[in-house]
Scaffold this motif. Structure first.
Motif, PDB file in Angstrom:
ATOM      1  N   ASP A  80     -66.431  18.297  19.435  1.00  0.00           N
ATOM      2  CA  ASP A  80     -66.639  18.186  20.877  1.00  0.00           C
ATOM      3  C   ASP A  80     -68.078  17.848  21.253  1.00  0.00           C
ATOM      4  OD1 ASP A  80     -63.948  18.788  21.617  1.00  0.00           O
ATOM      5  OD2 ASP A  80     -64.353  20.888  21.139  1.00  0.00           O
ATOM      6  N   CYS A  81     -69.041  18.504  20.578  1.00  0.00           N
ATOM      7  CA  CYS A  81     -70.437  18.297  20.989  1.00  0.00           C
ATOM      8  C   CYS A  81     -71.353  17.846  19.858  1.00  0.00           C
ATOM      9  CB  CYS A  81     -70.987  19.577  21.611  1.00  0.00           C
ATOM     10  SG  CYS A  81     -71.186  20.945  20.432  1.00  0.00           S
ATOM     11  N   GLY A  82     -70.865  17.879  18.610  1.00  0.00           N
ATOM     12  CA  GLY A  82     -71.672  17.425  17.489  1.00  0.00           C
ATOM     13  C   GLY A  82     -72.583  18.474  16.879  1.00  0.00           C
ATOM     14  N   LYS A  83     -72.649  19.673  17.456  1.00  0.00           N
ATOM     15  CA  LYS A  83     -73.480  20.723  16.888  1.00  0.00           C
ATOM     16  C   LYS A  83     -72.992  21.026  15.475  1.00  0.00           C
ATOM     17  CE  LYS A  83     -75.453  25.214  17.888  1.00  0.00           C
ATOM     18  NZ  LYS A  83     -75.591  26.317  18.835  1.00  0.00           N
ATOM     19  N   ALA A  84     -73.945  21.199  14.540  1.00  0.00           N
ATOM     20  CA  ALA A  84     -73.599  21.366  13.129  1.00  0.00           C
ATOM     21  C   ALA A  84     -73.801  22.806  12.668  1.00  0.00           C
ATOM     22  CB  ALA A  84     -74.438  20.423  12.276  1.00  0.00           C
ATOM     23  N   PHE A  85     -72.987  23.210  11.685  1.00  0.00           N
ATOM     24  CA  PHE A  85     -73.004  24.578  11.185  1.00  0.00           C
ATOM     25  C   PHE A  85     -72.925  24.589   9.669  1.00  0.00           C
ATOM     26  CE2 PHE A  85     -71.304  24.479  15.401  1.00  0.00           C
ATOM     27  CZ  PHE A  85     -71.922  25.544  16.032  1.00  0.00           C
ATOM     28  N   ALA A  86     -73.490  25.633   9.068  1.00  0.00           N
ATOM     29  CA  ALA A  86     -73.450  25.789   7.621  1.00  0.00           C
ATOM     30  C   ALA A  86     -72.094  26.314   7.164  1.00  0.00           C
ATOM     31  CB  ALA A  86     -74.558  26.737   7.154  1.00  0.00           C
ATOM     32  N   LEU A  87     -71.387  27.035   8.028  1.00  0.00           N
ATOM     33  CA  LEU A  87     -70.107  27.619   7.673  1.00  0.00           C
ATOM     34  C   LEU A  87     -69.009  27.119   8.610  1.00  0.00           C
ATOM     35  CD1 LEU A  87     -71.210  31.342   7.208  1.00  0.00           C
ATOM     36  CD2 LEU A  87     -70.882  29.628   5.421  1.00  0.00           C
ATOM     37  N   ARG A  91     -68.207  29.562  11.401  1.00  0.00           N
ATOM     38  CA  ARG A  91     -69.136  29.549  12.541  1.00  0.00           C
ATOM     39  C   ARG A  91     -68.809  28.397  13.491  1.00  0.00           C
ATOM     40  NH1 ARG A  91     -70.528  34.198  11.263  1.00  0.00           N
ATOM     41  NH2 ARG A  91     -72.541  34.724  10.404  1.00  0.00           N
ATOM     42  N   MET A  92     -68.403  27.248  12.921  1.00  0.00           N
ATOM     43  CA  MET A  92     -68.029  26.124  13.767  1.00  0.00           C
ATOM     44  C   MET A  92     -66.763  26.458  14.563  1.00  0.00           C
ATOM     45  SD  MET A  92     -66.743  22.262  13.042  1.00  0.00           S
ATOM     46  CE  MET A  92     -65.259  22.943  12.396  1.00  0.00           C
ATOM     47  N   ALA A  93     -65.784  27.067  13.902  1.00  0.00           N
ATOM     48  CA  ALA A  93     -64.541  27.436  14.585  1.00  0.00           C
ATOM     49  C   ALA A  93     -64.824  28.431  15.706  1.00  0.00           C
ATOM     50  CB  ALA A  93     -63.553  28.029  13.586  1.00  0.00           C
ATOM     51  N   GLU A  94     -65.726  29.352  15.438  1.00  0.00           N
ATOM     52  CA  GLU A  94     -66.142  30.326  16.454  1.00  0.00           C
ATOM     53  C   GLU A  94     -66.811  29.612  17.627  1.00  0.00           C
ATOM     54  OE1 GLU A  94     -69.645  33.296  15.934  1.00  0.00           O
ATOM     55  OE2 GLU A  94     -67.888  34.118  14.916  1.00  0.00           O
ATOM     56  N   HIS A  95     -67.676  28.664  17.323  1.00  0.00           N
ATOM     57  CA  HIS A  95     -68.376  27.890  18.346  1.00  0.00           C
ATOM     58  C   HIS A  95     -67.401  27.100  19.206  1.00  0.00           C
ATOM     59  CE1 HIS A  95     -70.881  24.758  20.181  1.00  0.00           C
ATOM     60  NE2 HIS A  95     -70.053  23.885  19.623  1.00  0.00           N
ATOM     61  N   GLN A  96     -66.375  26.524  18.586  1.00  0.00           N
ATOM     62  CA  GLN A  96     -65.433  25.683  19.320  1.00  0.00           C
ATOM     63  C   GLN A  96     -64.747  26.432  20.457  1.00  0.00           C
ATOM     64  OE1 GLN A  96     -63.439  23.926  15.732  1.00  0.00           O
ATOM     65  NE2 GLN A  96     -63.611  22.067  16.970  1.00  0.00           N
ATOM     66  N   LYS A  97     -64.659  27.744  20.364  1.00  0.00           N
ATOM     67  CA  LYS A  97     -64.062  28.536  21.445  1.00  0.00           C
ATOM     68  C   LYS A  97     -64.856  28.394  22.739  1.00  0.00           C
ATOM     69  CE  LYS A  97     -62.162  32.015  18.332  1.00  0.00           C
ATOM     70  NZ  LYS A  97     -62.267  33.410  17.881  1.00  0.00           N
ATOM     71  N   THR A  98     -66.151  28.082  22.619  1.00  0.00           N
ATOM     72  CA  THR A  98     -66.957  27.935  23.834  1.00  0.00           C
ATOM     73  C   THR A  98     -66.526  26.723  24.639  1.00  0.00           C
ATOM     74  OG1 THR A  98     -68.678  26.610  22.746  1.00  0.00           O
ATOM     75  CG2 THR A  98     -68.959  29.015  22.716  1.00  0.00           C
ATOM     76  N   HIS A  99     -65.910  25.743  24.002  1.00  0.00           N
ATOM     77  CA  HIS A  99     -65.462  24.541  24.703  1.00  0.00           C
ATOM     78  C   HIS A  99     -64.119  24.746  25.410  1.00  0.00           C
ATOM     79  CE1 HIS A  99     -68.738  22.217  23.079  1.00  0.00           C
ATOM     80  NE2 HIS A  99     -68.369  22.471  21.834  1.00  0.00           N
ATOM     81  N   THR A 100     -63.335  25.697  24.936  1.00  0.00           N
ATOM     82  CA  THR A 100     -62.012  25.919  25.525  1.00  0.00           C
ATOM     83  C   THR A 100     -62.079  26.767  26.778  1.00  0.00           C
ATOM     84  OG1 THR A 100     -61.569  27.940  24.271  1.00  0.00           O
ATOM     85  CG2 THR A 100     -60.943  25.837  23.237  1.00  0.00           C
ATOM     86  N   GLY A 101     -63.133  27.569  26.892  1.00  0.00           N
ATOM     87  CA  GLY A 101     -63.227  28.475  28.029  1.00  0.00           C
ATOM     88  C   GLY A 101     -62.396  29.734  27.849  1.00  0.00           C
ATOM     89  N   VAL A 102     -61.684  29.836  26.728  1.00  0.00           N
ATOM     90  CA  VAL A 102     -60.859  31.008  26.473  1.00  0.00           C
ATOM     91  C   VAL A 102     -61.751  32.168  26.044  1.00  0.00           C
ATOM     92  CG1 VAL A 102     -59.011  31.955  25.026  1.00  0.00           C
ATOM     93  CG2 VAL A 102     -58.884  29.600  25.845  1.00  0.00           C
ATOM     94  N   ARG A 103     -61.609  33.264  26.739  1.00  0.00           N
ATOM     95  CA  ARG A 103     -62.362  34.476  26.431  1.00  0.00           C
ATOM     96  C   ARG A 103     -61.378  35.639  26.394  1.00  0.00           C
ATOM     97  NH1 ARG A 103     -68.001  34.389  27.536  1.00  0.00           N
ATOM     98  NH2 ARG A 103     -68.704  32.247  27.788  1.00  0.00           N
TER      99      ARG A 103
END
Length: 184
Positions: free
Chosen positions: A99-106, A109-121
């Protein structure tokens, strides 16, 4: 392919899963009943499968760590753990958010980050109804309401404790004489 009752004789009474082998069926049933017959002699933690107990004992209670980091010498009990660690030294971030191109070592962590794009909390504070993407963030937040300060300074003679781990980390730097910049 559908499962023919003749070939899948073991049917879970709690869900739709079926099994050919009784041993697999018994292991599965334990996920519903909560039975954990395999207990660690060292710490008392219990497990559904004997293989999980063996893995736990190998990873948690032996000091056998034959995989050293070439950069800092820290040792690991699994090659994958070493590889993940070495990414810190090398600055590798092979997992990019689509979605945004931000990179992660794990990948986690990327899957966790992707939740920020869904708005689901999905994690909601029962006191103030504030919502969080991660359960750990909710747990830290709940300390505000309870007054709990579970993160204690381990420095000898220091009796300070904090509601969140980040505040403790900032405090520990005071003991070492280092200061965190305000921009961090």
């Amino acid at each position: 392919m559908t499962r023919s009752p003749g070939f899948w004789p073991y049917h879970c009474p709690f869900c739709v899963k079926t099994y050919i082998w009784s041993s697999d069926y018994r292991k599965h049933i334990r996920t519903h009943t909560g039975e954990k017959p395999y207990v660690c002699d060292t710490c008392g933690k219990d497990f559904i499968r004997s293989s999980d107990l063996r893995k736990h004992e190998r990873n948690m209670h032996t000091n056998d760590k034959p995989f050293p980091c070439a950069h800092c010498g820290k040792t690991f009990n699994k090659p994958l753990s070493l590889k993940r660690h070495e990414r810190k030294h090398l600055g590798e971030r092979p997992f990019s958010c689509p979605d945004c191109g931000k990179a992660f070592a794990l990948a986690s962590r990327m899957a966790e980050h992707q939740k920020t794009h869904t708005g689901v909390r999905p994690h909601v504070c029962p006191v103030c109804s504030k919502c969080f993407t991660k359960s750990s963030n909710l747990t830290e937040h709940e300390a505000i309401h309870s007054g709990a300060r579970p993160h204690k300074c381990a420095e000898c003679g220091c009796d300070k404790s904090f509601q969140c781990a980040a505040k403790l980390a900032q405090h520990v730097l005071n003991h070492t004489g280092m200061q965190m910049s305000e921009s961090n």
